[in-house]
Write a protein that holds these residues in place. Structure first.
Motif, PDB file in Angstrom:
ATOM      1  N   LEU A 175      43.184   6.824  11.872  1.00 11.61           N
ATOM      2  CA  LEU A 175      44.464   6.298  11.417  1.00 11.61           C
ATOM      3  C   LEU A 175      44.629   4.870  11.937  1.00 11.61           C
ATOM      4  CD1 LEU A 175      46.770   9.404  12.046  1.00 11.61           C
ATOM      5  CD2 LEU A 175      45.738   8.675   9.900  1.00 11.61           C
ATOM      6  N   VAL A 176      45.139   3.981  11.063  1.00  9.24           N
ATOM      7  CA  VAL A 176      45.298   2.566  11.420  1.00  9.24           C
ATOM      8  C   VAL A 176      46.750   2.164  11.212  1.00  9.24           C
ATOM      9  CG1 VAL A 176      44.591   0.193  10.931  1.00  9.24           C
ATOM     10  CG2 VAL A 176      42.918   2.051  10.767  1.00  9.24           C
ATOM     11  N   MET A 177      47.328   1.474  12.212  1.00  8.01           N
ATOM     12  CA  MET A 177      48.692   0.947  12.085  1.00  8.01           C
ATOM     13  C   MET A 177      48.725  -0.442  12.697  1.00  8.01           C
ATOM     14  SD  MET A 177      52.340   2.586  13.324  1.00  8.01           S
ATOM     15  CE  MET A 177      52.080   2.266  15.069  1.00  8.01           C
ATOM     16  N   ASP A 178      49.313  -1.366  11.952  1.00  9.41           N
ATOM     17  CA  ASP A 178      49.392  -2.762  12.403  1.00  9.41           C
ATOM     18  C   ASP A 178      48.015  -3.326  12.760  1.00  9.41           C
ATOM     19  OD1 ASP A 178      52.155  -2.695  12.080  1.00  9.41           O
ATOM     20  OD2 ASP A 178      52.484  -2.014  14.144  1.00  9.41           O
ATOM     21  N   GLY A 179      46.985  -2.904  11.992  1.00  4.73           N
ATOM     22  CA  GLY A 179      45.643  -3.447  12.183  1.00  4.73           C
ATOM     23  C   GLY A 179      44.880  -2.853  13.345  1.00  4.73           C
ATOM     24  N   LYS A 180      45.461  -1.800  13.986  1.00  8.43           N
ATOM     25  CA  LYS A 180      44.776  -1.179  15.117  1.00  8.43           C
ATOM     26  C   LYS A 180      44.601   0.320  14.878  1.00  8.43           C
ATOM     27  CE  LYS A 180      46.295  -4.455  18.650  1.00  8.43           C
ATOM     28  NZ  LYS A 180      46.986  -4.622  19.962  1.00  8.43           N
ATOM     29  N   ILE A 181      43.506   0.865  15.420  1.00 13.18           N
ATOM     30  CA  ILE A 181      43.236   2.290  15.297  1.00 13.18           C
ATOM     31  C   ILE A 181      44.143   3.042  16.280  1.00 13.18           C
ATOM     32  CG2 ILE A 181      41.483   4.096  15.586  1.00 13.18           C
ATOM     33  CD1 ILE A 181      39.376   1.895  14.930  1.00 13.18           C
ATOM     34  N   ILE A 182      44.882   4.038  15.764  1.00 12.92           N
ATOM     35  CA  ILE A 182      45.800   4.793  16.635  1.00 12.92           C
ATOM     36  C   ILE A 182      45.342   6.226  16.843  1.00 12.92           C
ATOM     37  CG2 ILE A 182      47.783   3.345  16.029  1.00 12.92           C
ATOM     38  CD1 ILE A 182      48.692   5.597  14.118  1.00 12.92           C
ATOM     39  N   ASP A 183      44.416   6.696  16.015  1.00  9.47           N
ATOM     40  CA  ASP A 183      43.916   8.052  16.214  1.00  9.47           C
ATOM     41  C   ASP A 183      42.641   8.242  15.387  1.00  9.47           C
ATOM     42  OD1 ASP A 183      43.747  10.598  17.218  1.00  9.47           O
ATOM     43  OD2 ASP A 183      45.454  11.415  16.103  1.00  9.47           O
ATOM     44  N   LYS A 226      38.111   9.217  22.742  1.00  3.10           N
ATOM     45  CA  LYS A 226      39.013   8.447  21.877  1.00  3.10           C
ATOM     46  C   LYS A 226      39.498   7.175  22.573  1.00  3.10           C
ATOM     47  CE  LYS A 226      41.081  12.150  19.068  1.00  3.10           C
ATOM     48  NZ  LYS A 226      42.374  12.759  18.654  1.00  3.10           N
ATOM     49  N   LYS A 227      39.562   7.225  23.886  1.00  2.00           N
ATOM     50  CA  LYS A 227      40.103   6.093  24.625  1.00  2.00           C
ATOM     51  C   LYS A 227      39.336   4.801  24.327  1.00  2.00           C
ATOM     52  CE  LYS A 227      41.790   8.849  28.529  1.00  2.00           C
ATOM     53  NZ  LYS A 227      41.696   9.088  30.004  1.00  2.00           N
ATOM     54  N   LEU A 248      41.601  -0.477  19.007  1.00  2.00           N
ATOM     55  CA  LEU A 248      40.628  -1.437  18.484  1.00  2.00           C
ATOM     56  C   LEU A 248      40.925  -1.740  17.017  1.00  2.00           C
ATOM     57  CD1 LEU A 248      37.196  -0.134  19.878  1.00  2.00           C
ATOM     58  CD2 LEU A 248      38.590  -2.021  20.766  1.00  2.00           C
ATOM     59  N   ASN A 249      40.602  -2.958  16.626  1.00  2.00           N
ATOM     60  CA  ASN A 249      40.661  -3.322  15.208  1.00  2.00           C
ATOM     61  C   ASN A 249      39.374  -2.796  14.551  1.00  2.00           C
ATOM     62  OD1 ASN A 249      39.947  -5.281  12.848  1.00  2.00           O
ATOM     63  ND2 ASN A 249      42.126  -5.666  13.254  1.00  2.00           N
ATOM     64  N   SER A 260      32.476  -3.221  14.128  1.00  2.00           N
ATOM     65  CA  SER A 260      31.688  -3.677  12.980  1.00  2.00           C
ATOM     66  C   SER A 260      30.896  -4.917  13.385  1.00  2.00           C
ATOM     67  CB  SER A 260      32.603  -4.027  11.800  1.00  2.00           C
ATOM     68  OG  SER A 260      33.464  -2.965  11.478  1.00  2.00           O
ATOM     69  N   PRO A 261      29.806  -5.215  12.674  1.00  2.00           N
ATOM     70  CA  PRO A 261      29.110  -6.485  12.932  1.00  2.00           C
ATOM     71  C   PRO A 261      30.032  -7.655  12.606  1.00  2.00           C
ATOM     72  CG  PRO A 261      28.284  -5.450  10.935  1.00  2.00           C
ATOM     73  CD  PRO A 261      29.184  -4.446  11.586  1.00  2.00           C
TER      74      PRO A 261
END
Length: 337
Positions: free
Chosen positions: A1-9, A23-24, A29-30, A35-36
């Motif tokens: 799940l992504v919110m505001d450009g960051k992974i939340i779960d 998960k920590k 992280l974006n 990604s490369p």
């Protein structure tokens, strides 16, 4: 799940694909951070990720291919499905990954294989023709084939393969009939190799060695034909034959009998030798001439002279076919036959 450009779960499968155990390490992280720096298109991963997320929020759904980077440094190719949802007033983007790494490896290997084939196809010193199995017309060809048949300034595709041959082959059989026989053989055995007489657009003919291979083009039958111009080979063969004929004529005109042998086994003789001992040439070729014509008291000497390659002249008693005796003078020397 992504919110505001960051992974939340994320789920455990996502961690497994990336080679992570907690998960920590992934939370906050974006997507570009895993990604490369750049995607296969050359665009920056961060800019492209932001663009895809915004489009998913705007359109509600988007699907695309993406390259992530595992913790071991290897690339992870995935098919990404992004869907936008609003939860408690927050725009949440749900990302689903499908691992397509193996598929991409297969695709890349196929592309590389096609590149190698195209390089060989275009750079081959032999003419290469791809022939439609149903219509017997040319589907594709390489530059050498265009040059070989005089089509440098013309299109060879859709030309009937029979148009590249004279009406008759060297043996008098119609080219079309003989060509069909070879095509059938190639379809049955997946391969056929033979010599052929081709014809250029200017009417000149040239001998060629042909190799036909059956290929499959998306379920359609086709033939890959490799054409090698053997004009120089044939000219060399003709000159060799002329040279051999001249040698044979000169040898037969000699007053002396000439025998070429390998430790007694006859490889060749001239006409004078045959007349001298009363044999036909076929009666001597492949037979032991020393045993046949040299008297037993002189055979050991003859073998010794041959074995030591002694070129000094010596006399020996010989036996003709009619058992009559004949004194002969022998002079031998090493000879490459």
């Amino acid at each position: 799940l992504v919110m505001d450009g960051k992974i939340i779960d994320c789920n455990t499968k996502a961690l497994e694909l990336l080679g992570m155990t907690s998960k920590k390490k992934l939370i906050d992280l974006n997507p570009a951070d895993i990604s490369p720096e750049r995607q296969s298109s050359g665009l920056l991963s961060r800019e492209k990720a932001e663009s895809f997320i915004n489009k998913a929020i705007t359109d509600g759904f988007i699907e695309f291919e993406w390259v992530h980077r595992k913790t071991n440094g290897k690339d992870l190719h995935v098919l990404v499905s992004l869907s936008a949802h609003e939860i408690e007033g927050n725009k949440i983007v749900h990302a689903v990954w499908t691992d397509i790494t193996e598929r991409k490896k297969t695709e890349e290997a196929l592309i590389e294989s096609e590149k190698r084939f195209r390089a060989i196809f275009m750079g081959s010193s032999d003419g290469i023709l791809l022939i439609d199995g149903e219509t017997e017309t040319i589907i594709d060809c390489n530059p050498r084939a265009l040059e070989m048949f005089g089509y440098e300034n013309k299109d060879l595709t859709n030309v009937m393969i029979s148009d590249l041959s004279p009406l008759l082959q060297a043996d008098g059989v119609p080219s079309k009939d003989k060509g069909i026989e070879h095509l059938i053989k190639a379809y049955s055995n997946e391969y056929d190799r033979f010599e052929w007489l081709h014809q250029c657009t200017n009417g000149e003919m040239f001998p060629a060695e042909i190799m036909l291979s059956r290929v499959d083009l998306g379920g359609e039958k086709a033939i890959l034909a490799t054409v090698r111009d053997i004009t120089h080979n044939k000219q060399a063969e003709f000159k060799l034959k002329q040279s051999e004929e001249r040698y044979r004529n000169l040898a037969d005109m000699a007053f002396e009998g000439i025998l070429i042998h390998d430790n007694g086994t006859t490889l060749d003789v001239n006409l004078t030798f045959c007349k001298m001992f009363g044999y036909d040439r076929d009666e001597l070729i492949g037979k032991n001439a020393i045993n046949m014509i040299i008297h037993k008291e002189y055979r050991a000497l003859a073998y010794l002279k041959a074995k030591t390659q002694d070129i000094s002249t010596y006399e020996a008693l010989s036996i003709k076919k009619d058992d009559s005796l004949l004194w002969i003078e022998i002079f031998g020397k090493p000879y490459i036959h």
